[in-house]
Write an enzyme that holds these catalytic residues in place. Sequence first.
Site, short mmCIF file in Angstrom:
data_model
loop_
_atom_site.label_atom_id
_atom_site.label_comp_id
_atom_site.label_asym_id
_atom_site.label_seq_id
_atom_site.Cartn_x
_atom_site.Cartn_y
_atom_site.Cartn_z
CG ASP A 74 -9.93 4.06 4.50
OD1 ASP A 74 -9.55 3.15 3.73
OD2 ASP A 74 -9.60 5.25 4.37
CG ASP A 78 -2.29 0.66 0.93
OD1 ASP A 78 -2.30 1.90 1.02
OD2 ASP A 78 -3.31 0.00 0.63
CD1 TRP A 99 -7.15 5.67 -8.97
CD2 TRP A 99 -6.25 4.89 -10.85
NE1 TRP A 99 -7.11 6.70 -9.86
CE2 TRP A 99 -6.57 6.24 -11.03
CE3 TRP A 99 -5.69 4.19 -11.92
CZ2 TRP A 99 -6.33 6.91 -12.24
CZ3 TRP A 99 -5.47 4.86 -13.12
CH2 TRP A 99 -5.78 6.21 -13.27
CG ASP A 100 -6.56 5.62 -2.16
OD1 ASP A 100 -7.72 6.06 -2.18
OD2 ASP A 100 -5.98 5.25 -1.11
C1 GLA Z 1 -6.82 5.62 1.80
C2 GLA Z 1 -7.24 4.20 1.49
C3 GLA Z 1 -6.56 3.25 2.42
C4 GLA Z 1 -5.06 3.41 2.29
C5 GLA Z 1 -4.66 4.83 2.54
C6 GLA Z 1 -3.20 5.05 2.23
O1 GLA Z 1 -7.31 6.03 3.01
O2 GLA Z 1 -8.63 4.07 1.56
O3 GLA Z 1 -6.94 1.93 2.16
O4 GLA Z 1 -4.66 2.99 1.01
O5 GLA Z 1 -5.41 5.74 1.74
O6 GLA Z 1 -2.81 6.34 2.41
#
Ligand code: GLA
Length: 733
Positions: free
Chosen positions: A541, A355, A470-471
Amino acid sequence: MQDIGHKKPSSLWLLPSLCLAATVPGQGAEVIEIATNDSAMIFVAKPGAPVVFRHWGGKIDDKRALLQKGYNENLQVLPAFGGRNHANIALSLVHADGSLTTELICAGVETSVLDDNRVETIVHLKDSLYPVFVDVRFTAYKSENVITQRAVIFHREEKPLRVESIASSYIPLRANSYYLTHFHGAWGREMRVTEEKLTPGVKTIEEYRKGVQTTMSDNPSFMLSLNHPADEDAGDVYAGALAWSGNYKLTFAIDEREILHFTGGMSPFAASRILEPGKIMETPEMVLTYSDRGRGQASRNLHDWCRRYGLAHGDQPRAVLLNSWEGAYFKFDEKTLTDMMDAAAELGLEMFVLDDGWFGNKYPRDNDKAGLGDWQANKKKVPRGIGYLADYAVAKGLRFGIWIEPEMVNAKSELAERHPEWIVKSPGRAIPESRNQWLLDLSNPAVQDFVVKTFDDVLALSPNITYIKWDANRHVLSPGSEYLPADKQTHFWKDYVDGLYKVYERVRARHRRITMQLCSSGGARLDYGALKYHDEFWTSDNTNAVDRIFIQYGTNMIYPAIATAAHVSATRNHQTGMMLPLKFRFDVAMSGRLGMELQPKDIAGEERSFAKNAIQNYKLVRSIVQFGDLYRIVSPYDEGARAALAYVSKDKKQSVFFAYTLQNSARTSTFDVRLKGLDPAKNYKVAELNPKNPSGVFPGNGNTFSGDYLMKAGISLKIHRPHESVVLHLTEK
Ligand code: GLA
């Protein structure tokens, strides 16, 4: 906007009689039917007159009766502002000469059979006075009972016209009362189910102009039940979901005649568009389904459609994975990661996902304040590079995935230093903070190229990367684009999302086989627009299993379990201090796409064997969860004390059943429940999976029962304290 070039409107526009789908002799009006196996949407048209909505629901044999009902011009296929239309507006234009009114009449209908399962119907409309043309395009997906709808507009006025609003879909319904289910949320509590009786007036669902995070407040989807609150298994339910990852607006208006007008599409807020002559503007698709068997069938229709048409690789099973985020956050070195991979392999997991935190050198990504935009591996944390880690995973029998957030940039980054003109901002004003990061302007083709190149470059770090998360961790605040001219700043909202989709298209054309997870601060960008390019989404999350029961229950009303990433996390994590048994955490995550997100070395002894066994069990039932039909049995929203659901394989030979207790039940010391979706004529052997102790909590464990018995008499489970759970695997005997 595309140029329609040589694809001019054909003579069809001038020959309305050419066009009508089904002529009913002697009536002067004609019927347009958009039909699936079990449902139909029906319009009535007279050449040169408005196309009028008549019916959406079960199929009707005698369509003549629809013509006899009278010709209500107010319920048009896409009501434009002008004429008698004033309440339920789906199209509002300012013509080149300043006129505010548009009156759309039928200019033709085309029907094409796309394949065995899909029929496209295009209702061509034109303004009675101006050379303005609107196509309403429907695709009927027969076996899924889904109809998609969108609109396309272009014109040949001498000067540009202004599109103030154009909806994807307009539908009127008539009943005594209307009950709306929608999915309200926030970070960490996405997709909470809310059902309310609509009252006269207007109810609007929007995501508060956040631009790129469609689900931060409400999801762009709904279910509507007529005359009574929605039932799971009976009654008329209409469902819809807008395939759009930007601002949207779903409006439910009950007028003075008690007709409900639904209008859904992109939000018109600060979004008027200048449309040049000869250019076209398209709306996103509204995905619609009708069920006469309650919410349950509506969900199953959408799930079937999604797996086949709305999701990448919807026919392939998803891997069970370990994600590094909650186990390591930003704090790791090579050994932290290789230790996690060793443990993942030993536990029987199939993939490791690295991540956030692996990139940035001038500005190392050691927290969320720096490095975003600089997609080079951090030399200190991973000195041998991503290639080494990906090879390590493969050597352990694992696939390897990696996190990116390519639409965003930290102020502290080399990218922000190089390209301040790429940042979304309102000139002269400070950019409001949100997770210490800014949004890149995807309306700018140069930014689109950068994002595509980022994706290519990250994949080029190793041929063993087969999964990308992909965030997108901020939304639009105080918008402005340096790329768009002053008179087109209102185009930003649509151009951003069109730019994003162009990027997805290009990425997908180059990397077809890559698994992609859609993530946005958890589940903040969950919509059928983005989902079709992805294999799955990060649901929230919040990995607390109690909260997840509610979140997943709501999410799976619209989106399927195969795409619902559900991870077992540490029992105390960033979201909660609540202690929950490992079994409970597994049993909840196993009802979606199972994964883990914790430091595996913290699971030891008996818990470790339990985890190994549960992962094996998931593999046993994975195809039922991921490809089967969902039956919701007990809603956690009803009493908040329990929940139960099941998946049944399409051939009804197998089922997997999940039950959870959330609070102490004062009434009884057992959880008695009738199963659903089974074949009454089949016999099923029922085996308890993941039992806490060998005797389990289902007294009939290992016995065989008929589907009829299980659905009528039901089963009794010895659970009643908070956070107990049961998983049963049923196989035909
Ligand atoms: C977001 C995503 C998490 C993680 C964080 C990393 O909050 O939803 O799953 O990947 O970013 O910064």
